[in-house]
Design an enzyme around this catalytic site. Sequence first.
Site, mmCIF file in Angstrom:
data_model
loop_
_atom_site.group_PDB
_atom_site.id
_atom_site.type_symbol
_atom_site.label_atom_id
_atom_site.label_comp_id
_atom_site.label_asym_id
_atom_site.label_seq_id
_atom_site.Cartn_x
_atom_site.Cartn_y
_atom_site.Cartn_z
ATOM 1 C CB SER A 94 -0.920 0.028 1.223
ATOM 2 O OG SER A 94 -1.928 -0.940 1.098
ATOM 3 C CD GLU A 282 -6.638 3.473 3.049
ATOM 4 O OE1 GLU A 282 -5.885 2.641 2.547
ATOM 5 O OE2 GLU A 282 -6.455 3.957 4.183
#
EC number: 3.1.3.1
Lengths: 506, 506
Positions: A94, A282
Amino acid sequence: MKVSSLFLFSALLLLDTAAASPSAKPGKKKKKDWGNKKPKNFIMVIPDGFGPTSELMARDYVHWKDNSTTMLPVDGLIIGQTRTKSSDSYVTDSSASATAYSAGIKTYNGGVGVDSTFTPYATVLESLSLQGFKTGLVVTSRITHATPASYIAHTHHRDLESNIALQLIGHAHPLGRRVDLILGGGSCHFLPSTTPGSCRPDSTDAFTLAKGLGYNVFQTRSEFDKNPKLPYLGLFTRDHMSYEIDRDSAKEPSLKEMAIRALNDLYSATRKSKQGFFVMVEASRIDHAGHANDPVAHLHDILAFNEAMDAIREWIDGHEDSPTTMVATADHECGGLTVGGDIPQDPSYWYAPSWFAGSRASAGVLAKRFLAFTGSDEEKKKFLREEVLKPYGISDATDAEIQEAAKITSSGKLETWLGKAMGDRARVYWSTGGHTGADVTLYGYGPKVEEFAGHRENTEVADFIVDLFGLNLESVSRKLRKNQTWVDEWVKPAKGETMKASVHGH
Amino acid sequence: MKVSSLFLFSALLLLDTAAASPSAKPGKKKKKDWGNKKPKNFIMVIPDGFGPTSELMARDYVHWKDNSTTMLPVDGLIIGQTRTKSSDSYVTDSSASATAYSAGIKTYNGGVGVDSTFTPYATVLESLSLQGFKTGLVVTSRITHATPASYIAHTHHRDLESNIALQLIGHAHPLGRRVDLILGGGSCHFLPSTTPGSCRPDSTDAFTLAKGLGYNVFQTRSEFDKNPKLPYLGLFTRDHMSYEIDRDSAKEPSLKEMAIRALNDLYSATRKSKQGFFVMVEASRIDHAGHANDPVAHLHDILAFNEAMDAIREWIDGHEDSPTTMVATADHECGGLTVGGDIPQDPSYWYAPSWFAGSRASAGVLAKRFLAFTGSDEEKKKFLREEVLKPYGISDATDAEIQEAAKITSSGKLETWLGKAMGDRARVYWSTGGHTGADVTLYGYGPKVEEFAGHRENTEVADFIVDLFGLNLESVSRKLRKNQTWVDEWVKPAKGETMKASVHGH
């Protein structure tokens, strides 16, 4: 989002999505025409660990439940696909992916806002903030986690979350406070090590520092509901926020609630200025459910992401006075999810989303519930059947299954066992507890977004924002790098320190 | 396509794809502008069993080999995604999916050009042919296989390939001969049962019937190279054509060669008429390699598909006098392919496409080679190491692996074993020997194709063609259904016959 609200949610889709999206019937397309308008604001949405099959799995569940064939909200916003690899692997983590999205560079797995020589690179958030834009970060993970970190912090390894916390609030950032709005989980990296529940290695009180830097700090839903003024830092949980299916709405707002609050607050703060806002939202925990191979938690966080996206699209439509462009794309796939298996009777190819209908909690929460239970062997088996498997959606557990599960003594292992028991029934499979290299779907809405349609390298997301707003990331990068003390102390590994730990489970 | 030609192929990509595709750098997009032109011709390309990760696996291999980051040809043509489910399962088979593409209806797995009541539905190919368009079917499978069958035949089960052969050539079709150009494999369903290699249950000689219906019939590459005149029926192999990696170019043309030949011949035949052509091109065997879980055969058929697509795009660009729209989309994913696994050293997330560099043959061909070998145990092990594993790309087989493989006595099992040995090295995994429900990528090029961009139900592909050419499928369907004798004899199951066999391995 609770299951019951899905009906309304899907009915809305039938009304809304076809007209507003590029996916209406051929010849009947009515895409919103933004003309040559330039956006004032930019919303970046990252569903973490969300592969194409994640969406399919959720959509088919809604189809089964509603006996419908409609798209989910994000389906109507598809504009292409994104390639995700990092500088040191065909399979990204990520932080490398978010650094590509935020700073437009390829870096190694684990790197946060730096390249493989640990040189810091400015992000679009930092650059826009310096130009007078208001900025925000809204997540359901710890706010110090890799994805949000890569928009504001610069450090050689993502695991340095206590370092990241101080960069995030501007205390240890050469450009000072650059994030006006912060919502998410992860207060543990803000509490001094002397406080119970802290994850800090030192006695720094990051909340007190944040207040000193001007932040309104809060840690409860009730304070969130009182509409605090910008700048604010609201962290609702010590660790990650709950999976959607486990969320107590009295304690934690939903992703949609946080996102819409962020848009409204950033809009109000920039209404009268030429500069707009930038926010990164997110849907963090789709990824965590993928790592845990828990299709139930994965499903409900995907539905929550879709609900938030639909609200964001609607918000954009409702604020034409402040034109906003939105791009959404996962950072990578997680878990190697596939849906469908061969069965010996007709139809041979089969996926059975109906199994998800009975699920009321994530495998992780239920596994912990079981391990906390004390009783005789028989009581444990009964508890397992009634209080663990049933709320997970499995009402037909065999005695052999109960026998097997009762022996498990680690909550992580029971979590995976539950996910597999459900997956075998629904015919949902995972190939890894880590990420895969899969291309992810690219979504977009608002002015100029057609120009970004197609197959994109993840770094092009940053390039698009740079082009839209005429940013000069290089000059901001130079400002960062000028501060050698900061680079040595906060960015680079100390002499002799291992360059990076291995990246697991993120 | 042989590995050596990939270098040129990729170099071309760098030059061509960015300019011609919707995926150039942001702000530098130079999409070919077709204005308001209507297409004269339509090309439908179906990469069978080709999921999003199939393309990613192949692209990363090219990236590794060329140290490049460029897109493959089809990446530049992405316009959306396609939803694939059938009327009786969330996971479709090829016949249900091809019937959606050809006739715009959802049907059950196994149904060919009929709905679940066995009522025949006309296809876009039939309708366009009746309007004077020239038509073609170009495949690498047996021409009687589910995908091509669903464009011209109507029958309750895809396995009835000897029936399908007679509908295909117009002998048992109520509308007569409707396909002008046929290229592929599968002559066995055309040969009378008295001929060695026939798969027919009867003594019908379908090639003689085809000649009587006007077809030029040929079965060799040398005849193909002599440019036979339309209408023609060219079948190069008894069964499916070879996987690309096994193809002997002296005996079988490539998919690209067949596709371009088809376009040139159909173009010549329609140059002076108002009506153009319709052709369905299938990269059939990407799917078969998925069923066999053979990543090597899968890879090279994907590269051949990309090469054919690049040539088709170039052909469209070179024939602006006869505007052509192309849509390409898989019918479904196959194998549950995922790429990337966790390894104990850095980088933890990893996929290693370099393993494919040494592959020279498919697992299927090599497995048969081993089982045909006779010798002592030691000779067999040596043969396995040198003549099976090495040409498959595995030069580091352990003694334990050789021991294990030497015991396998079925070529199907050895094929899967080889695929898994390669997959474990490259970190490529399969979850099933069947299909999955995954959304597949939608590609398009040429006039009006932007109107089809977005997230599409598979039936919308037919709707798009109907709208483009103003077809009335209903009226053609009525013509089909009027012929009750044909419906009873060729379409419906006989009384007492099982409705459908289970659909495996297709």
